[in-house]
Design an enzyme around this catalytic site. Structure first.
Site, PDB file in Angstrom:
ATOM      1  N   ASP A 271      13.117  35.184 -15.204  1.00 33.42           N
ATOM      2  CA  ASP A 271      14.546  35.341 -15.647  1.00 33.42           C
ATOM      3  C   ASP A 271      14.982  35.491 -17.042  1.00 33.42           C
ATOM      4  O   ASP A 271      14.815  34.478 -17.523  1.00 33.42           O
ATOM      5  CB  ASP A 271      15.479  34.529 -14.965  1.00 33.42           C
ATOM      6  CG  ASP A 271      17.043  34.710 -15.049  1.00 33.42           C
ATOM      7  OD1 ASP A 271      17.202  35.735 -15.223  1.00 33.42           O
ATOM      8  OD2 ASP A 271      17.766  33.688 -14.719  1.00 33.42           O
TER       9      ASP A 271
ATOM     10  N   GLU B 258      22.204  35.419 -11.256  1.00 38.71           N
ATOM     11  CA  GLU B 258      21.285  36.401 -10.418  1.00 38.71           C
ATOM     12  C   GLU B 258      21.046  35.673  -9.032  1.00 38.71           C
ATOM     13  O   GLU B 258      20.877  36.607  -7.854  1.00 38.71           O
ATOM     14  CB  GLU B 258      20.439  37.321 -10.992  1.00 38.71           C
ATOM     15  CG  GLU B 258      18.961  36.500 -11.305  1.00 38.71           C
ATOM     16  CD  GLU B 258      19.060  35.194 -11.979  1.00 38.71           C
ATOM     17  OE1 GLU B 258      18.286  34.298 -11.479  1.00 38.71           O
ATOM     18  OE2 GLU B 258      19.840  34.922 -12.726  1.00 38.71           O
TER      19      GLU B 258
ATOM     20  N   ASP C  97      11.558  30.115 -12.380  1.00 38.44           N
ATOM     21  CA  ASP C  97      12.731  30.407 -11.468  1.00 38.44           C
ATOM     22  C   ASP C  97      12.496  30.800 -10.140  1.00 38.44           C
ATOM     23  O   ASP C  97      13.496  31.163  -9.330  1.00 38.44           O
ATOM     24  CB  ASP C  97      13.498  31.487 -12.238  1.00 38.44           C
ATOM     25  CG  ASP C  97      15.044  31.468 -12.039  1.00 38.44           C
ATOM     26  OD1 ASP C  97      15.351  30.153 -11.735  1.00 38.44           O
ATOM     27  OD2 ASP C  97      15.635  32.252 -12.487  1.00 38.44           O
TER      28      ASP C  97
ATOM     29  N   LYS D 143      14.947  30.892  -3.530  1.00 40.12           N
ATOM     30  CA  LYS D 143      14.995  31.799  -4.677  1.00 40.12           C
ATOM     31  C   LYS D 143      13.996  32.224  -5.067  1.00 40.12           C
ATOM     32  O   LYS D 143      13.133  31.239  -5.770  1.00 40.12           O
ATOM     33  CB  LYS D 143      16.149  31.384  -5.630  1.00 40.12           C
ATOM     34  CG  LYS D 143      16.136  32.128  -6.878  1.00 40.12           C
ATOM     35  CD  LYS D 143      16.997  31.309  -8.087  1.00 40.12           C
ATOM     36  CE  LYS D 143      17.104  32.008  -9.396  1.00 40.12           C
ATOM     37  NZ  LYS D 143      18.043  31.224 -10.386  1.00 40.12           N
TER      38      LYS D 143
ATOM     39  N   ARG E 290      22.066  33.616  -6.987  1.00 37.77           N
ATOM     40  CA  ARG E 290      23.131  33.448  -5.838  1.00 37.77           C
ATOM     41  C   ARG E 290      23.121  34.964  -5.184  1.00 37.77           C
ATOM     42  O   ARG E 290      23.383  34.998  -3.772  1.00 37.77           O
ATOM     43  CB  ARG E 290      24.299  33.078  -6.447  1.00 37.77           C
ATOM     44  CG  ARG E 290      24.990  33.715  -7.580  1.00 37.77           C
ATOM     45  CD  ARG E 290      26.173  33.201  -8.207  1.00 37.77           C
ATOM     46  NE  ARG E 290      25.392  32.102  -8.887  1.00 37.77           N
ATOM     47  CZ  ARG E 290      26.225  31.173  -9.610  1.00 37.77           C
ATOM     48  NH1 ARG E 290      27.599  31.197  -9.656  1.00 37.77           N
ATOM     49  NH2 ARG E 290      25.599  30.278 -10.424  1.00 37.77           N
TER      50      ARG E 290
ATOM     51  N   ASP F 209      23.164  36.849 -15.383  1.00 39.64           N
ATOM     52  CA  ASP F 209      22.212  35.819 -15.346  1.00 39.64           C
ATOM     53  C   ASP F 209      22.756  35.021 -14.261  1.00 39.64           C
ATOM     54  O   ASP F 209      21.987  33.820 -14.221  1.00 39.64           O
ATOM     55  CB  ASP F 209      22.384  35.030 -16.766  1.00 39.64           C
ATOM     56  CG  ASP F 209      21.349  33.879 -16.912  1.00 39.64           C
ATOM     57  OD1 ASP F 209      20.343  34.069 -16.350  1.00 39.64           O
ATOM     58  OD2 ASP F 209      21.415  33.107 -17.689  1.00 39.64           O
TER      59      ASP F 209
ATOM     60  N   LYS G 132      19.723  35.686 -21.878  1.00 38.53           N
ATOM     61  CA  LYS G 132      19.445  34.417 -22.304  1.00 38.53           C
ATOM     62  C   LYS G 132      18.943  34.032 -23.726  1.00 38.53           C
ATOM     63  O   LYS G 132      18.567  34.703 -24.176  1.00 38.53           O
ATOM     64  CB  LYS G 132      18.313  33.791 -21.413  1.00 38.53           C
ATOM     65  CG  LYS G 132      18.717  33.402 -19.803  1.00 38.53           C
ATOM     66  CD  LYS G 132      17.443  32.751 -19.309  1.00 38.53           C
ATOM     67  CE  LYS G 132      17.873  32.504 -17.657  1.00 38.53           C
ATOM     68  NZ  LYS G 132      18.789  31.691 -17.435  1.00 38.53           N
TER      69      LYS G 132
END
Length: 491
Positions: free
Chosen positions: A259, A338, A277, A254, A340, A336, A266
């Site tokens: 993020d 995102e 991230d 990933k 996956r 959030d 968030k």
């Protein structure tokens, strides 16, 4: 990334010309004890070394580093005693690795050092030293540890162990450097440039898809996540193909370079940690290049999606339906979740290569932290391969625990508008496992796969410990490297 210059020496460490000598100590039931390898140093002190260390307050505890002046008893002016902790029969590789890391950090700025810890486990001593000496390339604080001579006597093939361990540890440091780069400097385009350079330097073939190519080929997950940013997404493909490979392995990571959570914003507190991230992508890139450098007899292809998840007038929304690469549709209930989405696209693309195995890493869920804390990764996937990956992680000192993918959780992803939702449409439980179930929907039938959730272990926000400093840790590079080596040896 600057690593100490390492060597194996047959010179007795009591006479070697260095600035400091590292020995190991053990926390025994009757007080401190010397670890194997320190015998000659102790003899130079007239057998009084344990007594002197005890007088200095040393206990041999894990994480302990005690310096004493040698006053001419040996050539080096300083002995550093690194604690291994309690030992049953013999120090474990992880104890040696951590003690070496503590020693390397304590000796920052030392020009030349030597270590007896290699007599217990050369590979672990080398890894721990390089990782403990690491400082971020973006802002190296103070002078580095210059060189370390490791005592001979750690078994046959010591120099080969040094070379392999150095390559693995340097791959971890490469991942750490990527993670520790600020997000205004590391964004999808610049990340892709750095990945391409690392891959080509290692001898890999590298393909980079820009936003136009992603749209043309239908990578709806990557585009959906990346559309909110002024810095468009990328997909990087790095391939190492030796002659007559024993197996084909797909590596996915990933790569969310920052993020915010997107429209599902968030909370601001600690949002700065989201610079990490892309840790899964950093690990995938580093381990693919490592496999090439080690000339493992397996084909390795890294498929790495890169995007920045930002809120804006062009950002994807809760309620949107995305058409993923390969044709499945996903109803977005939370922007959030995102990671996956970009991983789903990458997994489908990776499976088109018909790999025997697929291993993927991601800072995916806060639920991983709730379940397993900051140092233990959760591993999900095909049961046999999942257990193999988790076992290799524990073997190399990257704590990992096998987690189930309960069939009944799939119903929580049912959607009236699409093939599935990206988060639970019902009870907010089992978040880590549900993310694994989601990813499993995109793995091709017949591919043995494992997903490693590294949300906690990838980034150390606390104090340094062992060979782990603050910031990016490089987890799970060593786990993935061990898995690739195991596949190369056993299929």
């Amino acid at each position: 990334m600057a690593t100490p210059k390492l060597s194996i020496t047959k010179t007795g460490l009591e006479t070697i010309a260095v600035d400091a000598v590292v020995i190991g100590t053990i926390a025994g039931t009757d007080g401190i004890a010397l670890a194997p390898g320190a015998e000659a140093i102790d003899a130079a002190f007239g057998g009084r070394l344990t007594g002197i260390l005890t007088d200095l307050g040393a206990k041999g505890a894990a994480g302990e580093a005690v310096k004493l002046a040698t006053l001419g008893t040996i050539t080096a002016p300083v002995v550093l005693a690194a604690g291994l902790g309690e030992v049953e029969d013999a120090p474990s590789a992880e104890q040696v690795r951590r003690a070496s890391g503590v020693a390397a950090r304590a000796l920052a700025g030392t020009r030349k050092a030597a270590s007896t810890l290699s007599t217990m486990d050369t590979h672990a001593a080398v890894e721990g030293t390089i990782l403990g000496a690491y400082r971020p390339s973006v802002k190296p604080n103070g002078e580095a540890l210059g060189s370390v001579a490791f005592a001979a006597g750690g078994g046959t093939g010591q120099r080969a162990e040094l070379r392999t361990a150095t390559a693995i540890a340097e791959a971890v440091c490469q991942a750490r450097d990527l993670i520790n780069t600020p997000p205004n400097e590391l964004y999808p385009q610049s990340f892709a440039v750095r990945a391409k350079q690392l891959g080509e330097d290692a001898g890999m073939t590298v393909e980079v898809l820009d936003e136009k190519a992603l749209r043309r080929k239908g990578f709806g997950g990557i585009l959906g996540v990346g559309d909110g940013s002024s810095r468009p997404p990328r997909l990087v493909r790095m391939r190492y193909r030796p002659g007559k490979p024993k197996a084909k392995v797909a590596v996915v990571g990933k790569g969310i370079t920052f993020d915010t959570g997107g429209i599902s914003l968030k909370p601001p507190a600690k949002m700065d940690d989201m610079t990490s991230d892309m840790s899964g992508a950093a690990a995938a890139i580093a381990v693919a290049a490592l496999a090439t450098r080690l000339k493992l007899p397996i084909e390795v292809t890294a498929t790495v999606p890169m995007a920045e998840n930002m809120p804006s007038g062009t950002a994807y929304r809760p309620g949107d339906v995305l058409t993923m690469y390969g044709g499945k549709t996903v109803e977005v209930l939370n922007t959030d979740a995102e990671g996956r989405l970009v991983l789903a696209d990458a997994i489908v693309r990776a499976c088109e290569d018909k790999p025997d195995y697929l291993i993927e890493a991601a800072t995916l869920t806060g639920a991983q932290l709730t379940a397993l804390g900051t140092r233990t990764s959760g591993v999900m996937g095909s049961p046999e391969f999942r257990d193999r990956v988790a076992g290799q992680g524990r073997e190399v000192g990257e704590a990992a625990w096998a987690m189930p993918l309960p069939e009944e959780l799939r119903a929580d992803l049912d959607s009236n508008l699409a093939d599935l939702t990206n988060v639970s449409n019902g009870a907010k439980v089992a978040g880590m496992l549900l993310a694994g179930v989601f990813l499993g929907e995109f793995v091709a039938e017949g591919v043995d796969w494992a997903h490693i959730d590294i949300a906690g272990p990838a980034y150390n926000t606390g104090s340094p410990w062992g060979y782990t400093g603050k910031g990016g840790t490089g987890v799970p590079v060593r786990t993935m490297a061990a898995v690739l080596t195991d596949i190369a040896e056993h299929g």
